[in-house]
Design a protein around this motif. Structure first.
Motif, PDB file in Angstrom:
ATOM      1  N   PRO A   1       0.739  -1.297   0.010  1.00  0.00           N
ATOM      2  CA  PRO A   1      -0.050  -0.003  -0.001  1.00  0.00           C
ATOM      3  C   PRO A   1       1.014   1.174   0.022  1.00  0.00           C
ATOM      4  O   PRO A   1       0.460   2.141  -0.414  1.00  0.00           O
ATOM      5  N   VAL A   2       2.018   1.200   0.782  1.00  0.00           N
ATOM      6  CA  VAL A   2       2.808   2.491   0.779  1.00  0.00           C
ATOM      7  C   VAL A   2       3.317   2.727  -0.699  1.00  0.00           C
ATOM      8  O   VAL A   2       3.488   3.638  -1.151  1.00  0.00           O
ATOM      9  N   GLY A   3       3.786   1.605  -1.338  1.00  0.00           N
ATOM     10  CA  GLY A   3       4.293   1.605  -2.831  1.00  0.00           C
ATOM     11  C   GLY A   3       3.059   2.318  -3.860  1.00  0.00           C
ATOM     12  O   GLY A   3       3.451   2.987  -4.657  1.00  0.00           O
ATOM     13  N   GLU A   4       2.032   1.747  -3.549  1.00  0.00           N
ATOM     14  CA  GLU A   4       0.728   2.186  -4.404  1.00  0.00           C
ATOM     15  C   GLU A   4       0.668   3.741  -4.235  1.00  0.00           C
ATOM     16  O   GLU A   4       0.542   4.561  -5.271  1.00  0.00           O
ATOM     17  N   LYS A   5       0.693   4.177  -2.873  1.00  0.00           N
ATOM     18  CA  LYS A   5       0.725   5.755  -2.712  1.00  0.00           C
ATOM     19  C   LYS A   5       1.876   6.524  -3.151  1.00  0.00           C
ATOM     20  O   LYS A   5       1.512   7.472  -3.907  1.00  0.00           O
ATOM     21  N   PHE A   6       3.049   6.041  -3.233  1.00  0.00           N
ATOM     22  CA  PHE A   6       4.115   6.866  -3.970  1.00  0.00           C
ATOM     23  C   PHE A   6       3.847   6.863  -5.344  1.00  0.00           C
ATOM     24  O   PHE A   6       4.078   7.802  -6.076  1.00  0.00           O
ATOM     25  N   CYS A   7       3.243   5.644  -5.930  1.00  0.00           N
ATOM     26  CA  CYS A   7       2.967   5.761  -7.396  1.00  0.00           C
ATOM     27  C   CYS A   7       1.990   6.646  -7.702  1.00  0.00           C
ATOM     28  O   CYS A   7       2.238   7.480  -8.847  1.00  0.00           O
ATOM     29  N   LYS A   8       0.843   6.871  -7.009  1.00  0.00           N
ATOM     30  CA  LYS A   8      -0.125   7.831  -7.315  1.00  0.00           C
ATOM     31  C   LYS A   8       0.321   9.142  -7.304  1.00  0.00           C
ATOM     32  O   LYS A   8       0.254  10.248  -7.847  1.00  0.00           O
ATOM     33  N   GLU A   9       1.425   9.440  -6.213  1.00  0.00           N
ATOM     34  CA  GLU A   9       1.764  10.903  -5.976  1.00  0.00           C
ATOM     35  C   GLU A   9       2.699  11.202  -7.183  1.00  0.00           C
ATOM     36  O   GLU A   9       2.763  12.427  -7.727  1.00  0.00           O
ATOM     37  N   ALA A  10       3.649  10.164  -7.503  1.00  0.00           N
ATOM     38  CA  ALA A  10       4.701  10.546  -8.619  1.00  0.00           C
ATOM     39  C   ALA A  10       3.852  10.645  -9.958  1.00  0.00           C
ATOM     40  O   ALA A  10       4.278  11.291 -10.969  1.00  0.00           O
ATOM     41  N   LYS A  11       2.569   9.918  -9.979  1.00  0.00           N
ATOM     42  CA  LYS A  11       1.919  10.057 -11.398  1.00  0.00           C
ATOM     43  C   LYS A  11       1.219  11.438 -11.527  1.00  0.00           C
ATOM     44  O   LYS A  11       1.553  11.917 -12.518  1.00  0.00           O
ATOM     45  N   ARG A  12       0.839  12.071 -10.445  1.00  0.00           N
ATOM     46  CA  ARG A  12       0.499  13.582 -10.624  1.00  0.00           C
ATOM     47  C   ARG A  12       1.530  14.345 -10.950  1.00  0.00           C
ATOM     48  O   ARG A  12       1.298  15.368 -11.882  1.00  0.00           O
ATOM     49  N   GLU A  13       2.787  14.225 -10.342  1.00  0.00           N
ATOM     50  CA  GLU A  13       4.117  14.930 -10.708  1.00  0.00           C
ATOM     51  C   GLU A  13       4.432  14.843 -12.145  1.00  0.00           C
ATOM     52  O   GLU A  13       4.627  15.769 -12.864  1.00  0.00           O
ATOM     53  N   ILE A  14       4.165  13.554 -12.658  1.00  0.00           N
ATOM     54  CA  ILE A  14       4.758  13.217 -14.178  1.00  0.00           C
ATOM     55  C   ILE A  14       3.651  13.988 -15.163  1.00  0.00           C
ATOM     56  O   ILE A  14       3.975  14.541 -15.972  1.00  0.00           O
ATOM     57  N   ASP A  15       2.415  13.927 -14.569  1.00  0.00           N
ATOM     58  CA  ASP A  15       1.289  14.506 -15.415  1.00  0.00           C
ATOM     59  C   ASP A  15       1.545  15.991 -15.517  1.00  0.00           C
ATOM     60  O   ASP A  15       1.440  16.559 -16.488  1.00  0.00           O
ATOM     61  N   ASP A  16       1.925  16.507 -14.354  1.00  0.00           N
ATOM     62  CA  ASP A  16       2.231  17.938 -14.407  1.00  0.00           C
ATOM     63  C   ASP A  16       3.415  18.514 -15.300  1.00  0.00           C
ATOM     64  O   ASP A  16       3.161  19.506 -16.145  1.00  0.00           O
ATOM     65  N   THR A  17       4.591  17.708 -14.972  1.00  0.00           N
ATOM     66  CA  THR A  17       5.462  18.000 -16.030  1.00  0.00           C
ATOM     67  C   THR A  17       5.271  17.729 -17.493  1.00  0.00           C
ATOM     68  O   THR A  17       5.687  18.539 -18.268  1.00  0.00           O
ATOM     69  N   GLU A  18       4.503  16.603 -17.815  1.00  0.00           N
ATOM     70  CA  GLU A  18       4.176  16.279 -19.117  1.00  0.00           C
ATOM     71  C   GLU A  18       3.180  17.635 -19.768  1.00  0.00           C
ATOM     72  O   GLU A  18       3.546  18.083 -21.004  1.00  0.00           O
ATOM     73  N   LYS A  19       2.402  17.964 -18.940  1.00  0.00           N
ATOM     74  CA  LYS A  19       1.494  19.263 -19.249  1.00  0.00           C
ATOM     75  C   LYS A  19       2.390  20.497 -19.735  1.00  0.00           C
ATOM     76  O   LYS A  19       2.132  20.938 -20.701  1.00  0.00           O
ATOM     77  N   LYS A  20       3.318  20.681 -18.851  1.00  0.00           N
ATOM     78  CA  LYS A  20       4.249  21.868 -19.180  1.00  0.00           C
ATOM     79  C   LYS A  20       5.082  21.511 -20.390  1.00  0.00           C
ATOM     80  O   LYS A  20       5.180  22.559 -21.013  1.00  0.00           O
ATOM     81  N   LEU A  21       5.548  20.575 -20.385  1.00  0.00           N
ATOM     82  CA  LEU A  21       6.469  20.072 -21.629  1.00  0.00           C
ATOM     83  C   LEU A  21       5.443  20.295 -23.142  1.00  0.00           C
ATOM     84  O   LEU A  21       5.971  20.654 -23.933  1.00  0.00           O
ATOM     85  N   LEU A  22       4.188  19.867 -23.064  1.00  0.00           N
ATOM     86  CA  LEU A  22       3.487  19.971 -24.042  1.00  0.00           C
ATOM     87  C   LEU A  22       2.227  21.125 -24.284  1.00  0.00           C
ATOM     88  O   LEU A  22       1.677  21.105 -25.383  1.00  0.00           O
TER      89      LEU A  22
END
Length: 143
Positions: free
Chosen positions: A97-118
């Motif tokens: 469950p801790v690993g899943e939480k990390f993935c969800k948080e990282a996904k938000r950051e990746i999505d934000d970065t991708e949005k800025k890039l594009l």
């Protein structure tokens, strides 16, 4: 096209820049991009569990590298390791469950970065870029 800006060189520069951004964002969470990639692969599995061999293949890494990666993730309580009840040679890695939480948080950051890039591309340009990258990926996997 100039000698300096070949397709391969541009792809490499983009990859290196994205990897640097990702590692910088993940450093605050005491993770590397390789560790995050492993967590995402495990999370994508239908049972949220893979054999060491399956993960090794997904990540295109050597057995020893994969084992070290799993060991570090286990130390951080992001995955758990278990053996097969019928075949002791098979080991499983499962996201916690801790690993899943990390993935969800990282996904938000990746999505934000991708949005800025594009953000300077139109929707049609983004769709076209994605289509072209997918085609290059399919082609390179056949080589």
């Amino acid at each position: 096209m100039s000698e300096v800006n070949t397709f391969g060189m541009l792809i490499r520069q983009i990859h290196n820049a994205l990897e640097k951004i990702a590692n910088s964002q993940l450093k605050a969470k005491d993770l590397t991009l390789s560790q995050m990639t492993a967590l995402v692969e495990i999370l994508k599995a239908p049972t949220r569990k893979l054999t060491f061999k399956e993960l090794e293949k997904c990540l295109s890494l050597a057995q020893s590298t994969t084992a070290g990666l799993i060991f570090r993730l286990e130390q951080k309580k992001l995955v758990s390791v278990s053996g097969d009840t019928d075949d002791k040679r098979i080991k499983y890695v499962e996201i916690t469950p801790v690993g899943e939480k990390f993935c969800k948080e990282a996904k938000r950051e990746i999505d934000d970065t991708e949005k800025k890039l594009l953000e300077n591309l139109s929707a049609a340009e983004r769709e076209n870029l994605l289509s072209l990258l997918e085609e290059i990926n399919r082609t390179i996997r056949k080589m």
